[in-house]
Write an enzyme that holds these catalytic residues in place. Sequence first.
Site, PDB file in Angstrom:
ATOM      1  N   HIS A  55       0.846  -1.212   0.000  1.00 34.11           N
ATOM      2  CA  HIS A  55       0.000   0.000   0.000  1.00 34.11           C
ATOM      3  C   HIS A  55       0.869   1.246   0.000  1.00 34.11           C
ATOM      4  O   HIS A  55       2.090   1.143   0.099  1.00 34.11           O
ATOM      5  CB  HIS A  55      -0.992  -0.019   1.165  1.00 34.11           C
ATOM      6  CG  HIS A  55      -0.389   0.044   2.537  1.00 34.11           C
ATOM      7  ND1 HIS A  55       0.458  -0.928   3.044  1.00 34.11           N
ATOM      8  CD2 HIS A  55      -0.501   0.970   3.529  1.00 34.11           C
ATOM      9  CE1 HIS A  55       0.821  -0.609   4.277  1.00 34.11           C
ATOM     10  NE2 HIS A  55       0.265   0.548   4.603  1.00 34.11           N
ATOM     11  N   HIS A  57       1.367   3.909   2.023  1.00 34.08           N
ATOM     12  CA  HIS A  57       1.902   4.643   3.174  1.00 34.08           C
ATOM     13  C   HIS A  57       3.422   4.763   3.103  1.00 34.08           C
ATOM     14  O   HIS A  57       4.117   3.813   2.721  1.00 34.08           O
ATOM     15  CB  HIS A  57       1.477   3.971   4.488  1.00 34.08           C
ATOM     16  CG  HIS A  57       0.046   4.241   4.845  1.00 34.08           C
ATOM     17  ND1 HIS A  57      -0.678   3.452   5.712  1.00 34.08           N
ATOM     18  CD2 HIS A  57      -0.790   5.245   4.454  1.00 34.08           C
ATOM     19  CE1 HIS A  57      -1.904   3.940   5.828  1.00 34.08           C
ATOM     20  NE2 HIS A  57      -1.997   5.023   5.077  1.00 34.08           N
ATOM     21  N   ASP A  59       5.805   4.647   5.204  1.00 34.06           N
ATOM     22  CA  ASP A  59       6.663   3.660   5.867  1.00 34.06           C
ATOM     23  C   ASP A  59       6.721   2.325   5.110  1.00 34.06           C
ATOM     24  O   ASP A  59       7.349   1.375   5.576  1.00 34.06           O
ATOM     25  CB  ASP A  59       6.229   3.441   7.334  1.00 34.06           C
ATOM     26  CG  ASP A  59       4.825   2.910   7.466  1.00 34.06           C
ATOM     27  OD1 ASP A  59       3.920   3.385   6.747  1.00 34.06           O
ATOM     28  OD2 ASP A  59       4.603   1.998   8.287  1.00 34.06           O
ATOM     29  N   HIS A  60       6.089   2.272   3.927  1.00 32.41           N
ATOM     30  CA  HIS A  60       6.161   1.065   3.089  1.00 32.41           C
ATOM     31  C   HIS A  60       6.735   1.342   1.700  1.00 32.41           C
ATOM     32  O   HIS A  60       7.057   0.410   0.970  1.00 32.41           O
ATOM     33  CB  HIS A  60       4.769   0.420   2.967  1.00 32.41           C
ATOM     34  CG  HIS A  60       4.225  -0.009   4.297  1.00 32.41           C
ATOM     35  ND1 HIS A  60       4.210  -1.314   4.713  1.00 32.41           N
ATOM     36  CD2 HIS A  60       3.749   0.720   5.329  1.00 32.41           C
ATOM     37  CE1 HIS A  60       3.725  -1.376   5.954  1.00 32.41           C
ATOM     38  NE2 HIS A  60       3.441  -0.154   6.343  1.00 32.41           N
ATOM     39  N   HIS A 113      -7.535  -0.793   5.530  1.00 31.83           N
ATOM     40  CA  HIS A 113      -6.463   0.068   6.080  1.00 31.83           C
ATOM     41  C   HIS A 113      -6.263   1.252   5.125  1.00 31.83           C
ATOM     42  O   HIS A 113      -6.248   2.403   5.538  1.00 31.83           O
ATOM     43  CB  HIS A 113      -5.198  -0.764   6.236  1.00 31.83           C
ATOM     44  CG  HIS A 113      -4.004  -0.004   6.733  1.00 31.83           C
ATOM     45  ND1 HIS A 113      -3.915   0.491   8.011  1.00 31.83           N
ATOM     46  CD2 HIS A 113      -2.848   0.350   6.110  1.00 31.83           C
ATOM     47  CE1 HIS A 113      -2.752   1.125   8.154  1.00 31.83           C
ATOM     48  NE2 HIS A 113      -2.092   1.049   7.010  1.00 31.83           N
ATOM     49  N   ASP A 132      -0.194  -3.961   6.129  1.00 34.10           N
ATOM     50  CA  ASP A 132      -0.799  -3.458   7.365  1.00 34.10           C
ATOM     51  C   ASP A 132      -2.260  -3.886   7.505  1.00 34.10           C
ATOM     52  O   ASP A 132      -3.058  -3.194   8.135  1.00 34.10           O
ATOM     53  CB  ASP A 132      -0.725  -1.921   7.413  1.00 34.10           C
ATOM     54  CG  ASP A 132       0.689  -1.437   7.702  1.00 34.10           C
ATOM     55  OD1 ASP A 132       1.586  -2.270   7.891  1.00 34.10           O
ATOM     56  OD2 ASP A 132       0.882  -0.203   7.722  1.00 34.10           O
ATOM     57  N   HIS A 170       4.585  -4.920  10.216  1.00 31.61           N
ATOM     58  CA  HIS A 170       5.112  -4.353  11.467  1.00 31.61           C
ATOM     59  C   HIS A 170       5.297  -5.405  12.561  1.00 31.61           C
ATOM     60  O   HIS A 170       4.587  -6.413  12.582  1.00 31.61           O
ATOM     61  CB  HIS A 170       4.148  -3.291  12.041  1.00 31.61           C
ATOM     62  CG  HIS A 170       4.083  -2.038  11.238  1.00 31.61           C
ATOM     63  ND1 HIS A 170       4.848  -0.928  11.502  1.00 31.61           N
ATOM     64  CD2 HIS A 170       3.321  -1.715  10.164  1.00 31.61           C
ATOM     65  CE1 HIS A 170       4.565   0.031  10.638  1.00 31.61           C
ATOM     66  NE2 HIS A 170       3.644  -0.418   9.807  1.00 31.61           N
TER      67      HIS A 170
HETATM   68 FE    FE Z   1       2.728   0.700   8.148  1.00 29.69          FE
HETATM   69 ZN    ZN Z   2       0.036   1.507   6.594  1.00 30.33          ZN
END
Ligand code: FE
Ligand code: ZN
Length: 254
Positions: A55, A57, A59-60, A113, A132, A170
Amino acid sequence: MLNIEIISCLKDNYSYLLYDKISNIVAIIDPSDFSSCDERIKRKYNKLDYILNTHHHLDHVDGNKKLKEKYKSKVLGFELDKDRIPGIDIPLKEKQNFKIGNASFEVIFIPGHTSGHIAFYFKNEKIVFTGDTLFSLGCGRIFEGTYEEMFKSLNKLKNLPIDTKIYCGHEYTKKNLEFCLEYDSKNDFLKKKIGWVNSKEESKSPTIPVSIEEELKTNIFLRCNEPSIKNALNLNNSPEQEIFSKLRDLKDSF
Ligand code: FE
Ligand code: ZN
């Protein structure tokens, strides 16, 4: 045989480095940051053919552009998110199959999400990358979707063969375990996990992967039909979907 390496990134993110020995193809799932991922890639393979994103985001996907630039990799992401995945080259469709060397994955569309979240399911290898959406002992927050969408997405994952190994985005297992114990306190499988999770934390090693079978026994978000959990919430006669929504709300403020 697909070789999988876990790369710890940022505070609690996991990126996964995939290597197919026969074809010498290297891929990475959700590169959270350039330097942690590149350090490993440089040392092990010094090449990177594909970058896969579950996805959009940050942090990915934050490693996408620099990795792509350095290794001339192709970036893969869901077609709905083609404007949000940095450097995307190959937009994927729901249920599409894609080859990574001799291995191949199917795209499972799991919104909730985010509206364009997908999982990568390697059927022959019995592996799924869930980003996530499904965590060990938990699930992701609902940011762009509805409770119903998230519930349906989790059900899709829940129905994969029980010996499928889950690799999620995570390391949230410890905190998730505490939440599960709050409303599923008599679950012996869960209680047995306490020591194991603590020892993993002490040795700073990942609690990932876990099997679908294990999660079905312990992850409260996959157990919304259990009478004892309904009872703990004082919602004995409520449908499964309502239990899920209630638990998701409770977890948000846990
Ligand atoms: Fe994340
Ligand atoms: Zn995420």
